[in-house]
Design a protein around this motif. Structure first.
Motif, mmCIF file in Angstrom:
data_model
loop_
_atom_site.group_PDB
_atom_site.id
_atom_site.type_symbol
_atom_site.label_atom_id
_atom_site.label_comp_id
_atom_site.label_asym_id
_atom_site.label_seq_id
_atom_site.Cartn_x
_atom_site.Cartn_y
_atom_site.Cartn_z
ATOM 1 N N THR A 87 0.783 -1.015 0.173
ATOM 2 C CA THR A 87 0.146 0.057 0.008
ATOM 3 C C THR A 87 0.884 1.265 -0.035
ATOM 4 N N GLY A 89 0.318 5.742 0.068
ATOM 5 C CA GLY A 89 -0.348 6.849 -0.173
ATOM 6 C C GLY A 89 -0.045 8.211 0.353
ATOM 7 N N ILE A 106 -5.427 10.070 -0.062
ATOM 8 C CA ILE A 106 -5.509 8.883 -1.187
ATOM 9 C C ILE A 106 -4.557 7.876 -0.865
ATOM 10 N N GLY A 108 -3.239 3.665 -2.652
ATOM 11 C CA GLY A 108 -3.782 2.529 -3.414
ATOM 12 C C GLY A 108 -2.974 1.325 -2.733
ATOM 13 N N TRP A 110 -2.391 -3.196 -3.364
ATOM 14 C CA TRP A 110 -2.149 -4.141 -4.270
ATOM 15 C C TRP A 110 -1.918 -5.304 -3.587
ATOM 16 N N LYS A 144 -6.859 -4.922 -6.633
ATOM 17 C CA LYS A 144 -6.254 -3.748 -6.409
ATOM 18 C C LYS A 144 -7.444 -2.764 -5.892
ATOM 19 N N THR A 146 -8.376 1.433 -4.471
ATOM 20 C CA THR A 146 -7.874 2.867 -4.670
ATOM 21 C C THR A 146 -8.903 3.282 -3.693
ATOM 22 N N GLU A 147 -8.346 4.283 -2.747
ATOM 23 C CA GLU A 147 -9.045 4.939 -1.934
ATOM 24 C C GLU A 147 -8.807 6.252 -1.651
ATOM 25 N N ILE A 148 -9.775 7.214 -1.368
ATOM 26 C CA ILE A 148 -9.732 8.504 -0.880
ATOM 27 C C ILE A 148 -10.708 9.005 0.122
ATOM 28 N N GLN A 165 -13.867 3.866 -1.717
ATOM 29 C CA GLN A 165 -13.010 2.964 -2.190
ATOM 30 C C GLN A 165 -13.465 2.279 -3.710
ATOM 31 N N TYR A 166 -12.531 2.122 -4.419
ATOM 32 C CA TYR A 166 -12.911 1.239 -5.687
ATOM 33 C C TYR A 166 -12.032 0.215 -5.982
#
Length: 190
Positions: A87, A89, A106, A108, A110, A144, A146-148, A165-166
């Protein structure tokens, strides 16, 4: 393997070494190496096994209101659905827009699927009620994320953090649809 049913008979043991450094013009950073062992964890297929792993963690300020971070963990012994995680960010505090106690972050992630998990087909139901047909897939690659988020301080004792989160390739399934997750976290300190 993340339950506490065997906490007394097979505890999770962890060791960590930490060093604080002043970099980027004297800004503080924390650097950590760690290892863990659980003599009897539960593998992804519900068998009991020893779990051992290592990891590293970095939190470094690079500006008055900017902090970057990175984490890496690797399962050395045992079979879990994911055996490596990375991770990275950044978090920017609200002093740049007149709200110093707030922050936006933000990141990311893996998550590499484990070898044992990848070599045995998994079954997924098409709906939660399990009324539609199931299909099998063979995990491959990495999940994977992705977060904000935004941390909004209402008072020194109360913060709210809306989060988005995506997730792609969920569970290591390349055919899985991407997932969007919205959350709201509350932090009360007293």
């Amino acid at each position: 393997g993340a339950n506490y049913q065997r906490s007394l008979s097979s505890p999770l043991l962890m060791v960590q070494a930490e060093k604080q450094l002043k970099l980027f013009g004297g800004l503080t950073g924390n650097y950590r190496l760690y290892g863990w062992n659980r003599s009897q964890g539960v593998d992804y297929d519900d068998t009991l096994a020893k779990h051992t792993g290592i990891g590293a963690s970095i939190d470094q300020r690079i500006g008055d209101g900017v902090k970057v971070f990175a984490r890496y963990g690797k399962l050395i012994k045992g079979e879990l659905p994911f055996n490596q995680a990375l991770t990275a960010g950044a978090e920017i505090n609200g002093s740049y827009w007149g709200r110093a106690a707030d922050a936006i972050g933000i990141a990311g992630a893996w998550l590499q699927s484990g070898k044992g998990y990848r070599t045995s087909p998994q079954t997924t139901w098409l709906d939660e009620a399990q009324t539609q047909m199931a299909y099998a897939f063979t995990p491959q690659g990495a999940e994977k994320v992705t977060e904000i988020y935004y941390r909004y301080r209402l008072s020194p004792q109360f913060e709210l953090s809306p989060d988005f989160q995506y997730v792609t390739n969920g569970g290591g399934n390349s055919d899985a649809k991407s997932v969007k997750v919205f959350a709201l976290r509350a932090n009360i300190a007293y």
